[in-house]
Design a protein around this motif. Structure first.
Motif, PDB file in Angstrom:
ATOM      1  N   SER A 141       0.752  -1.053  25.791  1.00  0.00           N
ATOM      2  CA  SER A 141       2.137  -1.522  25.775  1.00  0.00           C
ATOM      3  C   SER A 141       2.988  -0.809  24.735  1.00  0.00           C
ATOM      4  N   ARG A 142       3.910  -0.010  25.204  1.00  0.00           N
ATOM      5  CA  ARG A 142       4.898   0.611  24.317  1.00  0.00           C
ATOM      6  C   ARG A 142       5.798  -0.460  23.723  1.00  0.00           C
ATOM      7  N   LEU A 143       6.073  -1.512  24.504  1.00  0.00           N
ATOM      8  CA  LEU A 143       6.910  -2.614  24.037  1.00  0.00           C
ATOM      9  C   LEU A 143       6.279  -3.276  22.811  1.00  0.00           C
ATOM     10  N   PHE A 144       4.979  -3.466  22.837  1.00  0.00           N
ATOM     11  CA  PHE A 144       4.271  -4.067  21.702  1.00  0.00           C
ATOM     12  C   PHE A 144       4.446  -3.204  20.459  1.00  0.00           C
ATOM     13  N   VAL A 145       4.243  -1.905  20.599  1.00  0.00           N
ATOM     14  CA  VAL A 145       4.342  -0.978  19.467  1.00  0.00           C
ATOM     15  C   VAL A 145       5.766  -0.935  18.923  1.00  0.00           C
ATOM     16  N   ASP A 146       6.743  -0.817  19.812  1.00  0.00           N
ATOM     17  CA  ASP A 146       8.141  -0.720  19.379  1.00  0.00           C
ATOM     18  C   ASP A 146       8.609  -2.000  18.696  1.00  0.00           C
ATOM     19  N   THR A 147       8.181  -3.159  19.217  1.00  0.00           N
ATOM     20  CA  THR A 147       8.579  -4.434  18.622  1.00  0.00           C
ATOM     21  C   THR A 147       7.963  -4.615  17.244  1.00  0.00           C
ATOM     22  N   ALA A 148       6.681  -4.302  17.127  1.00  0.00           N
ATOM     23  CA  ALA A 148       6.007  -4.414  15.826  1.00  0.00           C
ATOM     24  C   ALA A 148       6.657  -3.490  14.801  1.00  0.00           C
ATOM     25  N   THR A 149       6.988  -2.269  15.218  1.00  0.00           N
ATOM     26  CA  THR A 149       7.608  -1.299  14.313  1.00  0.00           C
ATOM     27  C   THR A 149       8.988  -1.773  13.868  1.00  0.00           C
ATOM     28  N   LYS A 150       9.781  -2.269  14.818  1.00  0.00           N
ATOM     29  CA  LYS A 150      11.123  -2.764  14.495  1.00  0.00           C
ATOM     30  C   LYS A 150      11.052  -3.921  13.504  1.00  0.00           C
ATOM     31  N   THR A 151      10.143  -4.852  13.732  1.00  0.00           N
ATOM     32  CA  THR A 151       9.991  -5.994  12.817  1.00  0.00           C
ATOM     33  C   THR A 151       9.554  -5.520  11.434  1.00  0.00           C
ATOM     34  N   PHE A 200       0.800  -1.221   0.000  1.00  0.00           N
ATOM     35  CA  PHE A 200       0.000   0.000   0.000  1.00  0.00           C
ATOM     36  C   PHE A 200       0.836   1.276   0.000  1.00  0.00           C
ATOM     37  N   ASN A 201       2.049   1.205   0.572  1.00  0.00           N
ATOM     38  CA  ASN A 201       2.951   2.355   0.655  1.00  0.00           C
ATOM     39  C   ASN A 201       2.281   3.583   1.286  1.00  0.00           C
ATOM     40  N   PRO A 202       1.800   3.462   2.535  1.00  0.00           N
ATOM     41  CA  PRO A 202       1.135   4.603   3.186  1.00  0.00           C
ATOM     42  C   PRO A 202       2.140   5.612   3.714  1.00  0.00           C
ATOM     43  N   GLU A 203       1.651   6.787   4.038  1.00  0.00           N
ATOM     44  CA  GLU A 203       2.481   7.769   4.728  1.00  0.00           C
ATOM     45  C   GLU A 203       2.675   7.375   6.185  1.00  0.00           C
ATOM     46  N   ALA A 204       1.654   6.748   6.760  1.00  0.00           N
ATOM     47  CA  ALA A 204       1.711   6.424   8.190  1.00  0.00           C
ATOM     48  C   ALA A 204       0.878   5.190   8.488  1.00  0.00           C
ATOM     49  N   ILE A 205       1.271   4.492   9.545  1.00  0.00           N
ATOM     50  CA  ILE A 205       0.474   3.400  10.111  1.00  0.00           C
ATOM     51  C   ILE A 205       0.178   3.781  11.552  1.00  0.00           C
ATOM     52  N   ILE A 206      -1.092   3.769  11.902  1.00  0.00           N
ATOM     53  CA  ILE A 206      -1.513   4.129  13.259  1.00  0.00           C
ATOM     54  C   ILE A 206      -2.015   2.876  13.961  1.00  0.00           C
ATOM     55  N   ALA A 221      11.557   3.493   5.309  1.00  0.00           N
ATOM     56  CA  ALA A 221      12.372   4.510   5.978  1.00  0.00           C
ATOM     57  C   ALA A 221      11.580   5.755   6.362  1.00  0.00           C
ATOM     58  N   ASP A 222      10.659   6.167   5.508  1.00  0.00           N
ATOM     59  CA  ASP A 222       9.920   7.402   5.757  1.00  0.00           C
ATOM     60  C   ASP A 222       8.507   7.174   6.284  1.00  0.00           C
ATOM     61  N   THR A 223       8.126   5.920   6.470  1.00  0.00           N
ATOM     62  CA  THR A 223       6.776   5.636   6.967  1.00  0.00           C
ATOM     63  C   THR A 223       6.717   5.838   8.477  1.00  0.00           C
ATOM     64  N   ILE A 224       5.791   6.653   8.904  1.00  0.00           N
ATOM     65  CA  ILE A 224       5.636   6.956  10.325  1.00  0.00           C
ATOM     66  C   ILE A 224       4.728   5.919  10.975  1.00  0.00           C
ATOM     67  N   VAL A 225       5.135   5.424  12.128  1.00  0.00           N
ATOM     68  CA  VAL A 225       4.289   4.539  12.932  1.00  0.00           C
ATOM     69  C   VAL A 225       4.010   5.243  14.253  1.00  0.00           C
ATOM     70  N   THR A 226       2.745   5.370  14.584  1.00  0.00           N
ATOM     71  CA  THR A 226       2.370   6.044  15.831  1.00  0.00           C
ATOM     72  C   THR A 226       1.129   5.376  16.412  1.00  0.00           C
ATOM     73  N   THR A 227       0.711   5.817  17.574  1.00  0.00           N
ATOM     74  CA  THR A 227      -0.457   5.225  18.229  1.00  0.00           C
ATOM     75  C   THR A 227      -1.640   6.185  18.181  1.00  0.00           C
ATOM     76  N   SER A 228      -2.808   5.636  18.385  1.00  0.00           N
ATOM     77  CA  SER A 228      -4.046   6.416  18.290  1.00  0.00           C
ATOM     78  C   SER A 228      -4.151   7.424  19.424  1.00  0.00           C
ATOM     79  N   GLN A 229      -4.877   8.500  19.159  1.00  0.00           N
ATOM     80  CA  GLN A 229      -5.116   9.519  20.175  1.00  0.00           C
ATOM     81  C   GLN A 229      -6.435   9.298  20.898  1.00  0.00           C
TER      82      GLN A 229
END
Length: 399
Positions: free
Chosen positions: A345-355, A330-336, A366-374
């Motif tokens: 769990s920050r650990l869950f988010v960081d591990t998923a992003t690293k993988t 899909f090549n998105p700008e961001a994954i939320i 490289a330029d895809t932003i991963v963040t969590t919901s507000q």
């Protein structure tokens, strides 16, 4: 004025309302570019919308090379739309204005997951809830619910986790309250709220992934939810990750949902505790493992419990593989990431992003932003209300 001219004028006003709802405040020039309407049509339609108390011009002037231009915005609290979200044995029912502001929110507990009970419990509250508001309600309701929704957005085709099949939600609700009802998967509803008002606001193309008792995604192109030909776009919880993996309620083996969602985290932690007679220094030793929930495991992992961390990392790694595949496709700008697990769990988010970054094409990741919901509790209700209005927007609601 002829019927054709009247229809064109209504269509112009609706186009302007929708542009301001989806993209936020903007100048008349930007509205002309975005909607394709002429400046004259924009001017006439804006004037009528201002007379009806739906749009106003701000005093803050945009900086332009030429003549200063004022911005146009929707009037806060001019009308409200109702939306509800089903999760954790309760409905979250909310009234939201056209800008996404919450006017009133309430929780409605349900005591049975029989579909008739779940929806009748909600319908009994909606009428009195609407009458209690100081602002006029649009006679329309959007519902964020679990499962696969039909392409007409009226029924649940299947919600395997609850054992629901072919639930005619809109028919049940419309018979009870007399309002048009629009149904959407609850994770996609939450994604729409993030896209328009939350963490996804800066992006035009993004993916929202909700991880809780199940997993589902919403794909947003130019800030609009992509539903797919049968309404199933985003059912990533049922993509195969491990071909010989655990059996999923959908009938397949090795689905992402049975490897990464809440029940998978709970089952894996229970198994390891029993196998290795593990006692967490952070857990109540009297705790019955059968009552242990995924967010408890996440809290243990965040507090430093090694076994809980191992379980969370394993579940997150599977999600990261799926994220890499979606990123390459899909090549998105961001994954939320949203839902109870990423929010706990920050650990869950960081591990998923690293993988994800390890397994996706580097130039894309490289330029895809991963963040969590507000948004937490109200995101699903807000998104469902917005989705319902997108599908049924009409000037008759504002008369």
């Amino acid at each position: 004025m002829s019927q054709i001219e009247l229809k064109d004028q209504k269509g112009s006003k609706l186009a302007i309302l929708q542009a301001l709802r989806v993209h936020g405040s903007m100048s008349r020039i930007d509205l002309t570019r975005l909607t394709g309407l002429s400046r004259a049509t924009i001017s006439i339609s804006i004037g009528e919308l201002m007379e009806n108390g739906l749009v106003y011009e701000t005093e803050n002037r945009l900086v332009t090379k030429g003549r200063p231009a004022t911005t146009l915005e929707l009037v806060p609290h001019s009308r409200v739309i109702l939306g509800a979200d089903l999760d954790h044995k309760a409905w979250t029912l909310g009234a939201f204005d056209l800008l996404g502001n919450a006017v009133k929110v309430m929780k409605i507990p349900i005591h049975s997951f029989e579909p008739e009970h779940a929806f009748s419990t909600l319908s009994k509250e909606i009428t009195s809830f609407s009458k209690s508001l100081d602002v006029s309600s649009v006679p329309l309701v959007g519902l964020g619910v679990p499962g696969l929704i039909d392409w007409k957005h009226r029924a649940i085709r299947s919600a395997a986790d609850l054992g629901w099949q072919h639930v005619e939600v809109a028919e049940l609700m419309e018979k009870a309250i007399g309002w048009p009802t629009v149904v959407v998967n609850r994770h996609r509803a939450r994604g729409l709220a993030e896209c328009r008002y939350g963490a996804g606001q800066p992006f035009r193309n993004m993916i929202y992934i909700g991880v809780g008792m199940g997993i589902a995604a919403g794909f947003f192109i130019d800030r609009q939810l992509m539903s797919g030909s049968m309404g199933g776009a985003g059912e990533i919880g049922h993509i195969t990750i491990e071909p010989e993996g655990p059996l999923c309620p959908c009938g397949n083996q090795g689905c992402l949902q049975v490897l990464s969602a809440g029940p998978a985290i709970e089952q894996e932690f229970r198994k390891l505790v029993r196998t290795y007679e593990h006692t967490s220094p952070f857990a109540d030793e009297s705790m019955d493992l059968q009552f242990l929930k995924a967010h408890d495991v996440c809290e243990l992992a965040e507090a430093g419990d090694d076994m809980a961390a191992m379980v969370v990392k394993k579940a997150a790694s599977y999600l990261g593989i799926a994220m890499a595949n979606m990123l390459n496709t899909f090549n998105p700008e961001a994954i939320i990431l949203g839902g109870t697990i990423p929010n706990a769990s920050r650990l869950f988010v960081d591990t998923a992003t690293k993988t994800m970054r390890q397994r996706a094409m580097r130039p894309l990741s490289a330029d895809t932003i991963v963040t969590t919901s507000q948004y937490m509790d109200i995101g699903g209700a807000l998104g469902a209300a917005n989705f319902a209005f997108d599908k049924n927007i009409s000037l008759s609601f504002f008369n």
